[in-house]
Design an enzyme around this catalytic site. Structure first.
Site, PDB file in Angstrom:
ATOM      1  N   LYS A  35     117.340  98.427 -23.815  1.00  0.00           N
ATOM      2  CA  LYS A  35     116.829  97.624 -24.935  1.00  0.00           C
ATOM      3  C   LYS A  35     115.501  98.209 -25.429  1.00  0.00           C
ATOM      4  O   LYS A  35     115.235  98.230 -26.630  1.00  0.00           O
ATOM      5  CB  LYS A  35     116.656  96.157 -24.512  1.00  0.00           C
ATOM      6  CG  LYS A  35     117.967  95.401 -24.352  1.00  0.00           C
ATOM      7  CD  LYS A  35     118.732  95.264 -25.682  1.00  0.00           C
ATOM      8  CE  LYS A  35     119.906  94.304 -25.607  1.00  0.00           C
ATOM      9  NZ  LYS A  35     120.768  94.343 -26.805  1.00  0.00           N
TER      10      LYS A  35
ATOM     11  N   TYR B 103     119.330  96.991 -17.639  1.00  0.00           N
ATOM     12  CA  TYR B 103     119.428  96.521 -19.028  1.00  0.00           C
ATOM     13  C   TYR B 103     118.179  96.790 -19.862  1.00  0.00           C
ATOM     14  O   TYR B 103     118.262  97.339 -20.969  1.00  0.00           O
ATOM     15  CB  TYR B 103     119.712  95.019 -18.936  1.00  0.00           C
ATOM     16  CG  TYR B 103     119.773  94.210 -20.193  1.00  0.00           C
ATOM     17  CD1 TYR B 103     120.929  94.180 -20.972  1.00  0.00           C
ATOM     18  CD2 TYR B 103     118.704  93.393 -20.573  1.00  0.00           C
ATOM     19  CE1 TYR B 103     121.002  93.365 -22.105  1.00  0.00           C
ATOM     20  CE2 TYR B 103     118.779  92.582 -21.700  1.00  0.00           C
ATOM     21  CZ  TYR B 103     119.931  92.569 -22.458  1.00  0.00           C
ATOM     22  OH  TYR B 103     120.004  91.765 -23.568  1.00  0.00           O
TER      23      TYR B 103
END
Ligand code: NDP
Ligand code: VSD
Length: 383
Positions: free
Chosen positions: A230, A226
């Site tokens: 980001k 993740y």
């Protein structure tokens, strides 16, 4: 140079006595300097609380597109902006949740007779779908482009790097980075399209908003699928916030040359944990170690996150955090990003850099101790 010579050159005793002199004698320059310092500090504090500044994000009567607007933070943002008088379009993949979001927005509207709401069902990992969304919104909005596009779509699939199948890593890049980049691309191609001077009307400033995570600033074991996606959004945001200045510069000359129809501003929100359906879901695959490392985080409700983010947009902020720990995490990684306030952000980064001298070794040693005690997942712990 010999250090003693250096000290001698500074004439330390003389320097001390002159300091003492100035302390006892409140002369005009000293008074002037302290007044200036106090003014800077007061100005910074006042700005932090938004005193004396106009609303930089007035959505009354404007048209807003929110990706991921059917759930969690995206839906909370949609409800807040509906209550502030905006026309809102929510975009996501599941129709039933979109229909509910539209009903809830209608119930919250400031003036249901003046506002309108719409949903578009689309998978934003597909760039063609993003183009369609912007085209459809423009048609629905009587030919005018949306004023605000807020990218909220995305979810997290935590796990250790080697345990998560490589296609899941790629899928996280698709849902996190590419949904945002595709949306931004389709939006900016529309907004930055040059209009001839004869076609220039007075169009208010437009806003493109990304939703990132404080994990883009600070590493936490278990978020490798993740966090990189980001971090890529943060880098895109910083690059665009500079590139957009060329278009904004051209916009100032709009009555003489072809230029975009409006000035554009980029913003990025960096939430900590949000108590959303997405959060419940990520808890299922989140390693216990990751939960321990993020103990300092007290997750906020979607509505809290939405309200705090909107207030910061109203103050005109660029990189936006939603609580104190989030700000400390931003402070240590602020680097070359444009600042919200030179004095405030500089002092924040000094403080954060000191705090993080302790935080990063602490996160690493907790992780090492975890392995020592529990072994790696699936293995039998040492007796
Ligand atoms: N929850 C948290 O702790 C944190 C979340 N964030 C970020 O904040 C944002 C909102 O998170 P959260 O409130 O948890 O959201 P939720 O997981 O609760 O909701 C996600 C939304 O995105 C939509 N969505 C997901 N994939 C796609 C896709 N491919 N195309 C279109 N829409 C899609 C979902 O609808 P559907 O599935 O029907 O398409 C839903 O509307 C995300 O970007 C997330 O990464 C940041 C920090 C912390
Ligand atoms: C005094 C300051 C100390 C600072 C300590 C740093 C502690 C790190 C906390 C990490 C929190 C991460 C939240 C991520 C939310 C998110 O994005 C996921 N839920 C994915 O959806």
């Amino acid at each position: 140079m010999d250090p003693r010579e250096l000290i001698a050159r500074f004439h330390l005793p003389q320097l001390l006595s002159s300091l003492q002199f100035s302390y006892n004698n409140t002369s005009t320059p000293i008074l002037g300097a302290s007044t200036l310092l106090c003014t800077i500090i007061l100005y910074t504090i006042a700005k932090m609380f938004g005193f004396g500044s106009q609303n930089e994000f007035n959505v009354m009567g404007q048209t807003v597109v929110i990706t991921g607007g059917s759930d969690g933070m995206g839906k909370a943002v949609a409800l807040e902006l509906s209550a502030k008088g905006a026309n809102v379009v929510v975009v996501a993949r599941t129709v039933s949740k979109l229909v509910t979001a539209v009903d809830e927005m209608k119930a919250k509207a400031a003036n249901i007779l003046k506002q309108k709401f719409h949903y578009i069902n689309a998978d934003l990992t597909d760039p063609v779908e993003c183009e369609r969304v912007i085209a459809e919104v423009t048609t629905w909005n009587s030919g005018a482009a949306p004023d605000v596009v807020w990218c909220c779509a995305g979810f997290s699939r935590p796990g250790y790097f080697v345990d998560v199948p490589i296609q899941d890593h790629r899928q996280q890049m698709d849902t996190i980075y590419w949904t945002a980049a595709n949306t931004a691309h389709a939006t900016l191609r529309n907004w930055l399209n040059p209009v001839a001077p004869s076609g220039q009307m007075k169009t208010p400033r437009r806003h493109l908003i990304f939703t990132c995570s404080t994990l883009a600033f600070v590493p936490i074991a278990g978020y490798s699928p993740y966090s990189p996606a980001k971090a890529a959004i943060r880098s895109l945001s910083d690059t665009l916030s500079q590139e957009i200045e060329m278009y904004n510069g051209a916009y100032t000359q709009r009555h003489r040359t072809d230029a975009p129809a409006a000035d554009v501003k980029i913003h990025t929100i960096f939430p900590m944990g949000i108590l959303s359906p997405g959060f419940d879901n990520e808890q299922k695959t989140k390693p216990e170690l990751t939960k321990k490392l993020e103990e300092a985080d007290k997750p906020q409700t979607p509505s809290e996150v939405a309200k705090i983010s909107i207030l910061a947009l109203e103050r005109g902020e660029y990189l936006i955090t939603t609580n104190f720990v989030g700000s400390i995490m931003k402070g240590t990684a602020l680097g070359p990003s444009p600042k919200n306030s030179i004095v405030g952000d500089t002092m924040l980064s000094w403080l954060s850099n000191l705090v993080f001298l302790q935080v990063i070794p602490d996160l690493r040693s907790k992780t090492f101790a975890w392995g020592k005690q529990n072994g790696i997942p699936g293995s039998t712990p040492a007796p």
